[in-house]
Design an enzyme around this catalytic site. Structure first.
Site, PDB file in Angstrom:
ATOM      1  N   PHE A  29       0.828  -1.205   0.000  1.00 22.83           N
ATOM      2  CA  PHE A  29       0.000   0.000   0.000  1.00 22.83           C
ATOM      3  C   PHE A  29       0.864   1.258   0.000  1.00 22.83           C
ATOM      4  CE2 PHE A  29      -2.212  -3.322   2.343  1.00 22.83           C
ATOM      5  CZ  PHE A  29      -3.466  -3.329   1.758  1.00 22.83           C
ATOM      6  N   ASP A  30       0.422   2.237  -0.770  1.00 27.87           N
ATOM      7  CA  ASP A  30       0.904   3.589  -0.553  1.00 27.87           C
ATOM      8  C   ASP A  30       0.150   4.098   0.682  1.00 27.87           C
ATOM      9  OD1 ASP A  30       1.986   6.238  -1.144  1.00 27.87           O
ATOM     10  OD2 ASP A  30      -0.064   6.723  -1.738  1.00 27.87           O
ATOM     11  N   LYS A  31       0.711   5.047   1.400  1.00 31.43           N
ATOM     12  CA  LYS A  31       0.051   5.522   2.632  1.00 31.43           C
ATOM     13  C   LYS A  31      -0.945   6.643   2.368  1.00 31.43           C
ATOM     14  CE  LYS A  31       2.136   8.247   5.579  1.00 31.43           C
ATOM     15  NZ  LYS A  31       1.174   9.383   5.728  1.00 31.43           N
ATOM     16  N   THR A  32      -0.444   7.759   1.880  1.00 32.98           N
ATOM     17  CA  THR A  32      -1.272   8.949   1.745  1.00 32.98           C
ATOM     18  C   THR A  32      -2.317   8.801   0.643  1.00 32.98           C
ATOM     19  OG1 THR A  32       0.592  10.292   2.464  1.00 32.98           O
ATOM     20  CG2 THR A  32      -1.245  11.446   1.426  1.00 32.98           C
TER      21      THR A  32
END
Length: 631
Positions: A310-313
């Site tokens: 996953f990317d966070k933002t």
């Protein structure tokens, strides 16, 4: 003539069925053998014509099709004067083809529902400034359109004049109407429940939300999975094999009826239809529930994923910073008003978060603003010197920070906040901690992914390691890596793939595009950038993270469903062929009846996917296509 006959297949099927019924009535009701034979002969001839045409068409492109097996079997049965079986075989084969076509049309209902919701006309402003009704295809980008109460929004656009509430259930799945004012974005196919709006057309025709969604779903449903390609190759060899087997049996046994029966029983109709109906049903379910699966191949790969990155933002978090914690020191009401006044003039994301958090509060005129690079803002407000910024700015302004404040600062930083301090005339009055908030319910969604068999849940982010660790600990992720540039994320995915893992990547930004393209399955949030959506394999519309577990569960269910249909189809053929040699009850009519029954079974089994819903899912399954923005 051939085209005309094929276009009348349904009518031929109906007439053949009537003739067969009449034949049985003549035989058992009136014992009229002549009428019985005439009815079945006519039914056989009528029924075999469209089947033979299809068989000849396939032979022209060097394909030995199932139609050829049935044609030879029917002609053989006809010449050995077994008119009853030749008529019943042709009828059942044609009826099975009608059933398949009708079922596939039903499973493609997602596209029909979309096209039914798409607007057909619009009220367009002409040169005189008046609004006149035009066809939707006569609307161009930049045109001004009028939308009245109860009407569908005809294009994706921006509100120019007016206010109203729009029902966006067909787009977002949310039943609560959304308020629209000047500069609000609107989408084609949504309904204005009250008010009147003038909008500017930003995207029209096929470029609107509906146009793009329909295009993606159609492409997905028309694509073929590896299982379907295998069956295509299998059929090319299987059909000639059955033909040769029947010739060998006839040569050895001299029993032409046995050979013809083998031809009929060897038809792999259920095998040919079973996998496509599973794929189309799975993709249709996804489209109805806000999940765009871009092709049947995606289903196969996604169902086997064991690591999700996953990317966070904007993915695990909302993507917009919010005030998470705040504290005031001494008399702070006036200081909060000063803070709101200063930040109202700022375009900085932290400033917008502060203004949103403070809401309606008294404002003052801001004078002599000075931006301190890397520190914050110093301004004169209501005759006072107000400093808004970080700890370094406070030290520069000689603002005293006592032990209580220092303890609060340390706590806020540990919680992953960006700090904004406000001091008035050298005295600290306000401390705010601002951070990007984790999406509501994400922790439960991630647990559902684990329950579905995902072994590794990994977050890669360009943010600092401390902030990333906080998110990972809160959500129970397997790994967390910060300070990751786009090329670092891609390299990490390649490393996982080199270890033999099947990797899915979930992101929403331009910087996520390389990782989305590189991963075995790229999953884009629907409100993300155009590039991210275009390079992905799966799109979660409306950026609804809770759709991800449903998507994974759906692909796993679809893959299982395909395998079940393959086993049912092959099992039926094997049982029928064995029965020919080791039983006395098997004949062509019974065999074809069982065949069509197996086709009905695999169709019904595949259609179960249209009703699929992940067990334990927190969110009710939507019955409408959900999307925030696909353009």
């Amino acid at each position: 003539m051939q085209r005309f006959i094929l276009s009348k297949k349904n009518q031929i099927t109906f007439i053949s069925g009537i003739l067969i019924v009449l034949g049985f009535i003549a035989h058992f009701g009136f014992e009229n053998v002549g009428l019985f034979n005439a009815a079945f002969i006519l039914a056989s001839i009528l029924g075999v014509i469209p089947i033979a045409i299809q068989a000849i068409s396939a032979l022209k492109v060097k394909v030995v099709s199932i139609d050829l097996l049935v044609t030879i079997a029917v002609i053989g049965a006809f010449f050995i004067q077994n008119y009853e079986e030749s008529a019943i075989v042709t009828f059942l084969f044609l009826f099975g083809a009608w059933l398949e076509a009708r079922t596939l049309n039903q499973t493609r209902s997602a596209i029909k529902e979309l096209t039914d919701m798409a607007p057909e006309v619009a009220l367009k402003q002409n040169e005189k400034g008046e609004f006149a009704e035009v066809d939707i295809w006569d609307v161009d980008e930049g045109d001004t359109l009028l939308v009245k109460t109860g009407a569908k929004v005809p294009v994706d656009g921006t509100v120019l004049i007016g206010e109203g509430h729009i029902n966006e259930a067909s787009i977002t799945g949310e039943a609560v109407p959304v308020s629209k004012i000047k500069d609000s974005e609107v989408f084609a196919g949504t309904i204005l429940e009250n008010g009147t709006l003038q909008i500017q057309a930003d995207r029209v025709g096929e470029d609107t939300t509906f146009g793009k969604i329909i295009e993606l779903v159609e492409e997905a449903q028309d694509s073929k999975s590896e299982a379907e390609r295998f069956i295509d190759r299998f059929s090319k060899w299987y059909t000639p094999t059955v033909l040769v087997l029947s010739l060998i049996v006839w040569f050895i046994s001299k029993d032409i009826e046995l050979a013809i029966t083998i031809l009929v029983l060897g038809c792999p109709g259920a095998l040919v239809i079973g996998v496509p109906v599973s794929n189309v049903s799975g993709i249709g379910n996804g489209a109805k529930n806000g999940i765009l699966l871009k092709g049947s191949e995606v289903i196969n790969d996604f169902s086997k994923v064991d690591s999700i990155v996953f990317d966070k933002t904007g993915t695990l978090t909302i993507g917009n910073p919010e005030v998470a914690e705040s504290k005031t020191y001494g008399e702070a009401n006036r200081a909060l008003s000063y803070l709101a006044s200063i930040e109202a003039e700022s375009d900085h994301p932290l400033g917008k978060a502060i203004v949103a958090d403070l809401g309606e509060i008294e404002r003052y005129t801001v004078e002599e603003t000075e931006v301190v690079k890397g520190g914050g803002i110093i301004a004169q407000v209501d005759g006072h010197r107000v400093a808004v910024g970080n700890v370094a700015l406070m030290e520069q302004e000689n603002v005293s920070l006592n032990q209580e404040v220092l303890t609060d600062i340390k706590k806020y930083e540990k919680n992953g906040n960006s700090l904004v301090l406000t001091a008035v005339d050298g005295k600290l009055n306000v401390l705010m901690g601002i951070r990007d908030q984790v999406r509501k319910g994400v922790k439960e969604d991630l647990q559902e992914l684990k329950n579905l068999g995902v072994k590794n849940l990994i977050v890669l982010s360009g943010d600092n390691q401390g902030t990333v660790d906080l998110v990972a600990n809160e959500l129970g992720l397997t790994e967390a890596h910060g300070h990751m540039l786009p090329e670092d994320k891609s390299a990490y995915i390649e490393k996982l793939q080199a270890e033999g893992q099947i990797v899915a990547f979930v992101g929403d930004g331009v910087n996520d595009s390389p990782s989305l393209a590189l991963a075995d399955i790229g999953i884009a949030m629907g409100s993300g950038t155009d590039v991210a959506i275009e390079t992905s394999d799966v799109v979660l519309m409306n950026s609804d993270f809770s759709r991800l577990p449903h998507a994974l569960g759906l692909t796993k269910a679809t893959a299982r469903n395909m395998m079940q249909n393959i086993l049912i189809a092959i099992g039926v053929v094997l049982v029928l062929l064995v029965s020919v040699f080791f039983s006395d009850w098997m004949n062509m009519s019974i065999g074809m009846l069982v065949h069509e029954g197996s086709i009905l079974v695999v169709i019904l089994n595949g259609m179960r996917l249209l009703k699929y819903r992940l067990k334990g899912n927190r969110q009710e399954t939507s019955t409408e296509v959900i999307t925030e923005r696909v353009s």
